[in-house]
Every structure is written in C-alpha cells, then in structure tokens.
Write a protein that holds these residues in place. Structure first.
Motif, PDB file in Angstrom:
ATOM      1  N   HIS A 121      -2.419 -15.842  -6.774  1.00 22.19           N
ATOM      2  CA  HIS A 121      -3.053 -16.242  -5.514  1.00 22.19           C
ATOM      3  C   HIS A 121      -4.335 -15.440  -5.325  1.00 22.19           C
ATOM      4  O   HIS A 121      -4.327 -14.216  -5.516  1.00 22.19           O
ATOM      5  N   GLU A 122      -5.397 -16.115  -4.898  1.00 16.52           N
ATOM      6  CA  GLU A 122      -6.635 -15.371  -4.586  1.00 16.52           C
ATOM      7  C   GLU A 122      -6.519 -14.703  -3.235  1.00 16.52           C
ATOM      8  O   GLU A 122      -7.088 -13.641  -3.008  1.00 16.52           O
ATOM      9  N   ASN A 123      -5.833 -15.366  -2.308  1.00 21.72           N
ATOM     10  CA  ASN A 123      -5.660 -14.821  -0.963  1.00 21.72           C
ATOM     11  C   ASN A 123      -4.172 -14.716  -0.657  1.00 21.72           C
ATOM     12  O   ASN A 123      -3.360 -15.441  -1.252  1.00 21.72           O
ATOM     13  N   TRP A 124      -3.868 -13.832   0.277  1.00 21.85           N
ATOM     14  CA  TRP A 124      -2.476 -13.633   0.705  1.00 21.85           C
ATOM     15  C   TRP A 124      -1.857 -14.984   1.073  1.00 21.85           C
ATOM     16  O   TRP A 124      -2.364 -15.675   1.966  1.00 21.85           O
ATOM     17  N   PRO A 125      -0.782 -15.400   0.394  1.00 21.03           N
ATOM     18  CA  PRO A 125      -0.285 -16.769   0.572  1.00 21.03           C
ATOM     19  C   PRO A 125       0.784 -16.922   1.660  1.00 21.03           C
ATOM     20  O   PRO A 125       1.182 -18.047   1.966  1.00 21.03           O
ATOM     21  N   TYR A 126       1.266 -15.826   2.205  1.00 20.68           N
ATOM     22  CA  TYR A 126       2.447 -15.914   3.065  1.00 20.68           C
ATOM     23  C   TYR A 126       2.070 -15.996   4.538  1.00 20.68           C
ATOM     24  O   TYR A 126       1.015 -15.538   4.956  1.00 20.68           O
ATOM     25  N   TYR A 164       3.301  -8.679  -3.432  1.00 18.85           N
ATOM     26  CA  TYR A 164       3.182  -7.542  -2.491  1.00 18.85           C
ATOM     27  C   TYR A 164       2.373  -6.421  -3.152  1.00 18.85           C
ATOM     28  O   TYR A 164       1.454  -5.857  -2.557  1.00 18.85           O
ATOM     29  N   LEU A 165       2.770  -6.086  -4.403  1.00 17.76           N
ATOM     30  CA  LEU A 165       2.103  -4.958  -5.079  1.00 17.76           C
ATOM     31  C   LEU A 165       0.645  -5.306  -5.382  1.00 17.76           C
ATOM     32  O   LEU A 165      -0.250  -4.462  -5.223  1.00 17.76           O
ATOM     33  N   HIS A 166       0.407  -6.538  -5.793  1.00 23.60           N
ATOM     34  CA  HIS A 166      -0.959  -6.969  -6.114  1.00 23.60           C
ATOM     35  C   HIS A 166      -1.862  -6.834  -4.888  1.00 23.60           C
ATOM     36  O   HIS A 166      -2.956  -6.248  -4.962  1.00 23.60           O
ATOM     37  N   PHE A 167      -1.399  -7.349  -3.751  1.00 26.52           N
ATOM     38  CA  PHE A 167      -2.247  -7.311  -2.555  1.00 26.52           C
ATOM     39  C   PHE A 167      -2.284  -5.915  -1.925  1.00 26.52           C
ATOM     40  O   PHE A 167      -3.138  -5.646  -1.086  1.00 26.52           O
ATOM     41  N   ALA A 168      -1.390  -5.041  -2.345  1.00 27.97           N
ATOM     42  CA  ALA A 168      -1.449  -3.641  -1.884  1.00 27.97           C
ATOM     43  C   ALA A 168      -2.319  -2.797  -2.824  1.00 27.97           C
ATOM     44  O   ALA A 168      -2.424  -1.582  -2.646  1.00 27.97           O
ATOM     45  N   GLY A 169      -2.915  -3.430  -3.827  1.00 24.63           N
ATOM     46  CA  GLY A 169      -3.892  -2.725  -4.668  1.00 24.63           C
ATOM     47  C   GLY A 169      -3.324  -1.980  -5.860  1.00 24.63           C
ATOM     48  O   GLY A 169      -3.975  -1.093  -6.405  1.00 24.63           O
ATOM     49  N   TYR A 170      -2.122  -2.353  -6.294  1.00 18.64           N
ATOM     50  CA  TYR A 170      -1.537  -1.703  -7.481  1.00 18.64           C
ATOM     51  C   TYR A 170      -2.050  -2.379  -8.755  1.00 18.64           C
ATOM     52  O   TYR A 170      -2.478  -3.540  -8.735  1.00 18.64           O
ATOM     53  N   GLU A 171      -1.973  -1.640  -9.848  1.00 15.62           N
ATOM     54  CA  GLU A 171      -2.373  -2.162 -11.156  1.00 15.62           C
ATOM     55  C   GLU A 171      -1.165  -2.138 -12.097  1.00 15.62           C
ATOM     56  O   GLU A 171      -0.151  -1.539 -11.795  1.00 15.62           O
ATOM     57  N   ARG A 172      -1.332  -2.789 -13.257  1.00 16.80           N
ATOM     58  CA  ARG A 172      -0.298  -2.816 -14.300  1.00 16.80           C
ATOM     59  C   ARG A 172       1.079  -3.158 -13.702  1.00 16.80           C
ATOM     60  O   ARG A 172       2.068  -2.434 -13.885  1.00 16.80           O
TER      61      ARG A 172
END
Ligand code: SAM
Length: 229
Positions: free
Chosen positions: A16-21, A195-203
């Motif tokens: 998702h490019e933007n938060w989908p929920y 959740y992790l992606h939109f919270a700025g986590y990597e890998r």
C-alpha cells in the motif's frame, strides 16, 4: 523464502502506498476502557506448551544477552530462554515489561522494570533509555493505535534494533480490533507487516515458527528493524 534457521523466513512486501485501514477496522466489540477488562489478573498461558518451547528457542537465537529489551503487552511470563533469564538476573540484561496488570508483571521474574500503561489510551512508551530489542507476544491484535506504539518504540531502538511481534490464533474476541476477526490468518500477518512498514521499520520479515499442524497452536513472528543509520 529462506531457511537460515530451522524456521521459514520470508520478506514482507509493502503493498500500500498510503495507510489502507479505517477507524472501523480498529473498532472493538468491547469499547469500555481496557483497565476494566484487565483488572482481574490472568495467571495463565495464552499459547500451548509446544508453542512456548518453540518461542523460547526462537528468542534464544535472536535476542541479545546484554543491554535493554522491552517486552510490551507483557504479563507474568515472557517466555525467555534460560540464558536470558540468567543474564537478566545478573544485571547484564535489563528487561522492561509493560502491561495492564501490576499483579501479573510483579510475578514475572525476568523483568527489572515494570510499567502499567494502557497503550490504547497513551500509545507512546514512557522510557527514554535506548532499547536493543522489543518483543510482544500474542497481543498486537489488542492495540488500536499500533503504528503510534511502534513508532515510539522505533524511536528508542538502537540502529539495527529489532522488534519481534509474535502472533498465534487465539484471542479475547471482544477486545481485538475488528478487522482481526474478519480476515484470514495470513492476512493478519500482512496487516501486522503493514503496521511495521507505516511505523518506519526496515527489513520486515515473517517467520513461521510452527504452522499449527497436528492440533498445535500456530506461531509466527512479524519482525522489523530500525534503520542502521
Ligand atoms: C493474551 S495476553 C498476552 C500476555 C503475554 N504477552 C503472554 O504471552 O502471556 C494480552 C496482553 O495484552 C496486554 N494488553 C491488552 N490491551 C492492552 C492495552 N490497551 N495496553 C497495554 N497492554 C495491553 C495485556 O496486559 C495482556 O497481558
């Protein structure tokens, strides 16, 4: 998919490019304050013995022996392996437990610091010391503002520090976020990856610890790292 350990590991692919929920996805059947639901301590286990054993082996492979670990949504047990218990006892490892029940946290022998905080009412973690890792066992489904919680943990993690969100398929149905009950087990893992992606986590990766065959509780870890720099 790779198997660097005995567990299958696959990359989470952002979708998702933007938060989908929507707000409705995080609505719960029981919207009374969580303090009421958790006022009676539950000194039980929430996954079966085999799953606990496997989780402890996983932690043995991935968690540091020194420094500071946050176990959020914690209770009277953190499922840490004997090595980490020894490190915690010796003081080389400092384990901070956050949860809803002081009685449960007081019973947890691995914790050095115990903090009762309703993360749905106040999603920012209060400590300022750096964290080397964070864990959360069968509880991410209860959080209505998971990205805020995970962002505040990411801000405290050392570069490369990892958060491990452990997921199974049992729950208190009235207290999980609504979407959790409407989607499949595999979609739940993708949602937690989001959740992790939109919270700025990597890998961000999904680890299958047990697939739940043979009437055992399934167990997965969705994990991500704070960027190295
Ligand atoms: C199913 S239990 C799992 C406890 C523990 N992690 C374990 O593996 O035994 C769910 C936990 O989520 C925590 N929790 C639920 N809602 C919470 C909230 N709003 N804020 C903080 N913690 C919460 C509770 O403290 C409870 O211990």
């Amino acid at each position: 998919m790779s198997t660097t350990t005995q567990w299958a590991i696959r990359d989470y692919i952002p979708r998702h490019e933007n938060w989908p929920y929507t707000a409705a996805d995080f609505q719960r059947m029981d919207e009374f304050p969580d303090g009421e639901f958790y006022s009676n301590p539950r000194l039980c286990t929430h996954i079966d013995d085999q799953a606990i054993h496997t989780l402890s082996q996983y932690y043995d492979a991935v968690l540091p022996r020194k420094g500071r670990i946050l176990d959020f949504c914690s209770s009277w047990v953190s499922h840490f392996p004997p090595d980490l218990e020894v490190a915690a006892k010796s003081g080389s490892l400092h384990v901070v437990g956050m949860g809803m029940s002081q009685v449960e946290l007081d019973r947890n022998p691995v914790l050095s610091t115990r903090i009762v905080q309703d993360l749905n009412a106040e999603p920012a973690i209060p400590m300022t010391d750096p964290l080397d890792a964070a864990t959360c066992v069968v509880s991410i489904d209860y959080l209505t503002q998971p990205v805020k919680v995970l962002e505040s943990i990411r801000d405290r993690l050392v570069p490369g520090g990892q958060v491990h969100l452990v997921i199974s398929n049992r729950c208190f149905p009235t207290k999980v976020v609504g979407r959790w009950l409407r989607v499949s087990e595999s979609e739940r893992l993708e949602m937690v990856g989001d959740y992790l992606h939109f919270a700025g986590y990597e890998r961000i990766e999904v680890v299958t610890l047990t697939d739940g065959s043979g009437w055992r509780d399934p167990l997965w870890v969705v994990r991500g790292k704070r960027a190295e720099s």
